[in-house]
Design a protein around this motif. Structure first.
Motif, PDB file in Angstrom:
ATOM      1  N   GLY A  84       0.809  -1.219   0.000  1.00 63.20           N
ATOM      2  CA  GLY A  84       0.000   0.000   0.000  1.00 63.20           C
ATOM      3  C   GLY A  84       0.837   1.262   0.000  1.00 63.20           C
ATOM      4  N   PHE A  85       2.035   1.182   0.597  1.00 63.03           N
ATOM      5  CA  PHE A  85       2.902   2.357   0.643  1.00 63.03           C
ATOM      6  C   PHE A  85       3.480   2.688  -0.734  1.00 63.03           C
ATOM      7  N   SER A  86       3.642   1.662  -1.572  1.00 54.83           N
ATOM      8  CA  SER A  86       4.184   1.889  -2.913  1.00 54.83           C
ATOM      9  C   SER A  86       3.094   1.938  -3.969  1.00 54.83           C
ATOM     10  N   SER A  87       1.836   1.837  -3.541  1.00 48.74           N
ATOM     11  CA  SER A  87       0.726   1.877  -4.481  1.00 48.74           C
ATOM     12  C   SER A  87       0.703   3.210  -5.223  1.00 48.74           C
ATOM     13  N   SER A  88       0.337   3.170  -6.498  1.00 49.49           N
ATOM     14  CA  SER A  88       0.227   4.410  -7.272  1.00 49.49           C
ATOM     15  C   SER A  88      -0.816   5.340  -6.669  1.00 49.49           C
ATOM     16  N   ALA A  89      -1.848   4.756  -6.044  1.00 51.48           N
ATOM     17  CA  ALA A  89      -2.877   5.587  -5.408  1.00 51.48           C
ATOM     18  C   ALA A  89      -2.288   6.391  -4.256  1.00 51.48           C
ATOM     19  N   THR A  90      -1.524   5.738  -3.400  1.00 48.59           N
ATOM     20  CA  THR A  90      -0.925   6.413  -2.257  1.00 48.59           C
ATOM     21  C   THR A  90       0.043   7.497  -2.709  1.00 48.59           C
ATOM     22  N   VAL A  91       0.876   7.171  -3.687  1.00 53.26           N
ATOM     23  CA  VAL A  91       1.855   8.135  -4.189  1.00 53.26           C
ATOM     24  C   VAL A  91       1.156   9.335  -4.827  1.00 53.26           C
ATOM     25  N   THR A  92       0.102   9.078  -5.589  1.00 52.94           N
ATOM     26  CA  THR A  92      -0.624  10.166  -6.250  1.00 52.94           C
ATOM     27  C   THR A  92      -1.280  11.086  -5.228  1.00 52.94           C
ATOM     28  N   VAL A  93      -1.916  10.517  -4.222  1.00 52.49           N
ATOM     29  CA  VAL A  93      -2.564  11.335  -3.190  1.00 52.49           C
ATOM     30  C   VAL A  93      -1.528  12.189  -2.470  1.00 52.49           C
ATOM     31  N   LEU A  94      -0.391  11.600  -2.141  1.00 48.82           N
ATOM     32  CA  LEU A  94       0.686  12.361  -1.492  1.00 48.82           C
ATOM     33  C   LEU A  94       1.095  13.549  -2.364  1.00 48.82           C
ATOM     34  N   ALA A  95       1.272  13.294  -3.650  1.00 50.03           N
ATOM     35  CA  ALA A  95       1.696  14.367  -4.555  1.00 50.03           C
ATOM     36  C   ALA A  95       0.651  15.454  -4.665  1.00 50.03           C
ATOM     37  N   MET A  96      -0.623  15.086  -4.643  1.00 49.40           N
ATOM     38  CA  MET A  96      -1.678  16.084  -4.785  1.00 49.40           C
ATOM     39  C   MET A  96      -1.755  17.005  -3.580  1.00 49.40           C
ATOM     40  N   PHE A  97      -1.388  16.515  -2.404  1.00 50.36           N
ATOM     41  CA  PHE A  97      -1.322  17.396  -1.238  1.00 50.36           C
ATOM     42  C   PHE A  97      -0.311  18.520  -1.473  1.00 50.36           C
ATOM     43  N   VAL A  98       0.831  18.180  -2.037  1.00 51.41           N
ATOM     44  CA  VAL A  98       1.865  19.188  -2.271  1.00 51.41           C
ATOM     45  C   VAL A  98       1.440  20.154  -3.372  1.00 51.41           C
TER      46      VAL A  98
ATOM     47  N   ALA B 204      -4.197  13.393 -18.523  1.00 50.66           N
ATOM     48  CA  ALA B 204      -5.406  13.292 -19.341  1.00 50.66           C
ATOM     49  C   ALA B 204      -5.086  12.775 -20.736  1.00 50.66           C
ATOM     50  N   LEU B 205      -3.964  13.197 -21.291  1.00 47.76           N
ATOM     51  CA  LEU B 205      -3.554  12.755 -22.634  1.00 47.76           C
ATOM     52  C   LEU B 205      -2.829  11.411 -22.608  1.00 47.76           C
ATOM     53  N   GLU B 206      -2.686  10.858 -21.391  1.00 51.51           N
ATOM     54  CA  GLU B 206      -2.040   9.555 -21.189  1.00 51.51           C
ATOM     55  C   GLU B 206      -0.612   9.538 -21.706  1.00 51.51           C
ATOM     56  N   VAL B 207       0.049  10.690 -21.599  1.00 51.78           N
ATOM     57  CA  VAL B 207       1.472  10.753 -21.933  1.00 51.78           C
ATOM     58  C   VAL B 207       2.266   9.974 -20.899  1.00 51.78           C
ATOM     59  N   VAL B 208       1.928  10.182 -19.631  1.00 54.02           N
ATOM     60  CA  VAL B 208       2.519   9.436 -18.516  1.00 54.02           C
ATOM     61  C   VAL B 208       1.408   9.135 -17.523  1.00 54.02           C
ATOM     62  N   PRO B 209       1.579   8.133 -16.660  1.00 54.16           N
ATOM     63  CA  PRO B 209       0.574   7.872 -15.620  1.00 54.16           C
ATOM     64  C   PRO B 209       0.436   9.065 -14.678  1.00 54.16           C
ATOM     65  N   ILE B 210      -0.711   9.170 -14.028  1.00 52.10           N
ATOM     66  CA  ILE B 210      -0.992  10.316 -13.172  1.00 52.10           C
ATOM     67  C   ILE B 210       0.027  10.446 -12.051  1.00 52.10           C
ATOM     68  N   PHE B 211       0.470   9.332 -11.466  1.00 56.17           N
ATOM     69  CA  PHE B 211       1.404   9.457 -10.343  1.00 56.17           C
ATOM     70  C   PHE B 211       2.762   9.987 -10.802  1.00 56.17           C
ATOM     71  N   VAL B 212       3.125   9.712 -12.049  1.00 56.15           N
ATOM     72  CA  VAL B 212       4.386  10.227 -12.575  1.00 56.15           C
ATOM     73  C   VAL B 212       4.288  11.736 -12.800  1.00 56.15           C
ATOM     74  N   SER B 213       3.212  12.176 -13.433  1.00 56.27           N
ATOM     75  CA  SER B 213       3.056  13.618 -13.675  1.00 56.27           C
ATOM     76  C   SER B 213       2.894  14.380 -12.358  1.00 56.27           C
ATOM     77  N   ALA B 214       2.212  13.771 -11.384  1.00 53.60           N
ATOM     78  CA  ALA B 214       2.025  14.432 -10.089  1.00 53.60           C
ATOM     79  C   ALA B 214       3.348  14.575  -9.346  1.00 53.60           C
ATOM     80  N   LEU B 215       4.186  13.533  -9.392  1.00 50.28           N
ATOM     81  CA  LEU B 215       5.506  13.629  -8.765  1.00 50.28           C
ATOM     82  C   LEU B 215       6.361  14.678  -9.465  1.00 50.28           C
ATOM     83  N   GLY B 216       6.252  14.734 -10.790  1.00 51.28           N
ATOM     84  CA  GLY B 216       6.954  15.790 -11.513  1.00 51.28           C
ATOM     85  C   GLY B 216       6.462  17.161 -11.104  1.00 51.28           C
ATOM     86  N   GLY B 217       5.159  17.256 -10.803  1.00 48.97           N
ATOM     87  CA  GLY B 217       4.603  18.522 -10.331  1.00 48.97           C
ATOM     88  C   GLY B 217       5.200  18.959  -9.012  1.00 48.97           C
ATOM     89  N   ILE B 218       5.492  17.992  -8.119  1.00 46.87           N
ATOM     90  CA  ILE B 218       6.143  18.322  -6.845  1.00 46.87           C
ATOM     91  C   ILE B 218       7.500  18.971  -7.111  1.00 46.87           C
TER      92      ILE B 218
END
Length: 619
Positions: A69-83, A442-456
């Motif tokens: 669960g700690f390495s789940s894409s869901a957990t990582v994405t939620v963490l990134a969205m907080f930032v 949205a354009l599926e260039v990269v998964p959401i967790f990857v783009s969100a981490l890049g956003g951080i």
């Protein structure tokens, strides 16, 4: 194909194996702990994870799956969205819009209601709805002062719209991200960024129309707009002035030395000596004959003080709000004192602590005069009360202290809409970063967790978020909650517990139309979400919904959507959702006010969402 193997209504149920019974026992204990909350819910979730791994032969959750669960894409994405949300918050964008709304629409009740609800619902689709509501509480207070409309009429609708706005996009809530992860695991169909936006718009508009047309008639005016804070918190009977007599044993002793030996509920709020007013910290202050003390205490404790400590009531012992708001030139520290409401954030680390264990007065250089918990105001033995999320504290403090509290993520300061330290020059940059994150996913260039981490990385590199703010912006209780509960969904699938529950649903449905079964899943999930975590509802209900849909020949993805939407409509209680707790104290609501406004809306959304899913995706 589901483990149900095509079970039809009226068929016999599959056997209850020891593995299934054990998982049900873990679920039952977890739900009990979620509802009663003797320990934080994230700790409960970690306990669930530990139990599942420790009982691997029966739960079929190995250690790698347990901590997965700690390495789940869901957990990582939620963490990134907080930032990412923190970057928007620090820019002052939403505050600026709020100030504009207060100025532009503050004279019209209908326009202000539409503007406030539109802001709450629209922004919550792209940033976390908790900071959205935190920002809007002082905005609503500012509008209420201008229009004379009680904040009680606005704050709960703001919370509801922020909830519904979270259903506009994948990143609107952590629940959406978690449901997408579970859907990907069970169906191979994760949510795209705008997968359900069309239905989200319908749901948001439905809720908005209801709250604008019906809401004002169902919500009572719990807080008057012409009430001063002193009256609002019922302080008249709890604040008084006393004079230190020359023969008082307190003369020559410090405030701490005088009060500590007495087991009484009293605080010295101010000390007036000649033409000078002293405020906290008053503990080391030596008392003199003629000192006038402003006390927060009840009548019984006051009589004890008068009898024991050589004090007399001041000639005019009624304390007005103006007396507690001191002018800078009359104070020893050259600081102005003000009264302000401070709300304890749902993600505050001090939840469960007391004012005494926190050493609140010395730690924050502020005096708590009263605590409002919903419609109830607490005056007695406040130092012994454990703080809860949503508690509203009536605080006397300097402007510097109030500014510090405004920056502290543990608190939301009511009535203070703007801060001088917002990075307004970063608004275009912060918006651009979030837009790129959304576009790439949205354009599926990269998964959401990857783009969100890049956003951080982009937020920190551009100065929108400072490195220390990156860690403090994350609600770690949500992260641990997600990580701990994800293995529970795996256990329900692998042991057949979800399939057994689905068989019960199928056998009980009596051949009902799949649309009706879909609506029942929505309604049941919505009710469950009001007493347990929305994320827990998704973990428990999505596997059952998928197996049920497969058993009755319906579309499993439609059932996943029903559970996902229902998990974000906890409108029956203040404890069902974080934003409900945030407005509980500031609105002065009674517990039943949520049911009064939320129950009709919950039923309306059950119909609208169910029919919307059937129309857009089929059943």
């Amino acid at each position: 194909m589901s483990a149900l193997g095509g079970v039809q209504a009226g068929s016999s149920l599959p056997p209850l194996t020891p593995e299934i019974l054990l998982v049900f026992a873990i679920v039952a204990v977890a739900l009990l702990l979620f509802v009663t909350a003797p320990i934080p819910i994230d700790v409960t979730a970690i306990g669930v994870m530990v139990a599942l791994v420790a009982l691997e032969p029966w739960t079929r959750v190995d250690p790698a799956t347990g901590v997965g669960g700690f390495s789940s894409s869901a957990t990582v994405t939620v963490l990134a969205m907080f930032v990412l949300s923190e970057g928007i918050r620090q820019s002052g964008l939403v505050n600026g819009i709020g100030a504009w709304i207060a100025d532009r629409f503050g004279d019209s009740h209908d326009k202000q209601l539409l503007a406030v609800l539109g802001l709450a619902g629209g922004t919550a689709g792209f940033i976390n709805n908790t900071p959205v509501v935190a920002i809007m509480i002082p905005m609503v207070n500012a509008i209420s002062e201008k229009t004379g409309v009680s904040p009680s009429k606005l704050l709960m609708p703001v919370s509801f719209m922020a909830m519904l706005g979270g259903m506009l996009t994948l990143i609107g809530t952590s629940t959406n991200v978690l449901a997408s992860d579970v859907s990907a695991r069970l169906l191979g169909h994760p949510f795209s960024m705008f997968e359900f936006t069309k239905l989200g718009v319908v749901v948001l508009l439905t809720g908005g129309v209801y709250l604008v047309t019906v809401g004002p008639y169902l919500l009572p005016e719990r807080i008057g707009t012409d009430d001063e804070l002193m009256d609002e918190f019922g302080m008249t009977e709890y604040l008084t002035e006393v004079v230190v007599r020359g023969d008082s044993p307190l003369v020559g002793r410090t405030v701490n030395q005088g009060l500590e030996p007495l087991d009484i509920d009293a605080d010295i709020v101010q000390l007036v000596r000649d033409d000078r007013t002293f405020t906290g910290p008053l503990g080391p202050k030596e008392l003199r004959e003629g000192d006038v003390l402003v006390l927060r205490t009840d009548r019984e404790s006051l009589m004890t003080l008068l009898d024991v400590d050589g004090l007399d009531l001041a000639p005019d012992a009624d304390v007005a709000e103006a007396q507690l708001t001191t002018e800078a030139e009359t104070t020893e520290l050259e600081t102005e004192q003000s009264l302000v409401e401070v709300i304890v954030s749902p993600e505050a680390r001090l939840v469960g602590e007391t004012l005494e264990t926190l050493n609140f007065r010395d730690r924050y250089d502020a005096t708590v005069l009263a605590i409002r918990r919903g419609g109830r105001v607490i005056h007695a033995r406040m130092d012994e009360r454990r703080l809860r999320a949503g508690d509203t504290l009536l605080v006397q403090a300097t402007e510097e202290t109030i500014r510090r509290l405004g920056k502290d993520r543990n608190f939301v300061v009511g009535g203070r809409l703007t801060r001088p330290d917002f990075r307004t020059e970063k608004i275009p940059v912060a918006i651009g970063i979030v837009a790129v994150v959304v576009a790439l996913a949205a354009l599926e260039v990269v998964p959401i967790f990857v783009s969100a981490l890049g956003g951080i990385v982009a937020m920190v590199a551009t100065g929108c978020v400072k490195p220390n703010e990156m860690y403090s912006s994350v609600d770690w209780s949500v992260i641990f909650l997600l990580a701990g509960l994800i293995p529970l969904g795996v256990a329900m699938e692998r042991t057949g517990a979800a399939a057994w529950l689905a068989a019960v649903v199928v056998a009980s449905s009596g051949g009902l139309d799949p649309v009706i079964v879909l609506g029942l899943f929505y309604l049941f999930t919505a009710v469950v979400t009001n007493v347990v975590s929305n994320n827990a509802s998704v973990v428990l209900m999505v596997p059952v919904a998928v197996d049920t849909a497969e058993a009755i020949g319906a579309d499993p993805f439609s059932f996943v959507l029903a559970v996902t939407f229902a998990a974000s409509t906890a409108m029956l209680t203040p404890i069902g959702y974080q934003t409900n707790l945030m407005v509980y104290g500031p609105g002065g609501y009674a517990f039943t006010d949520y049911f009064r406004l939320g129950a009709p809306l919950q039923l309306l959304l059950t119909v609208v969402t169910t029919l919307g899913i059937a129309f857009f995706w089929g059943v």
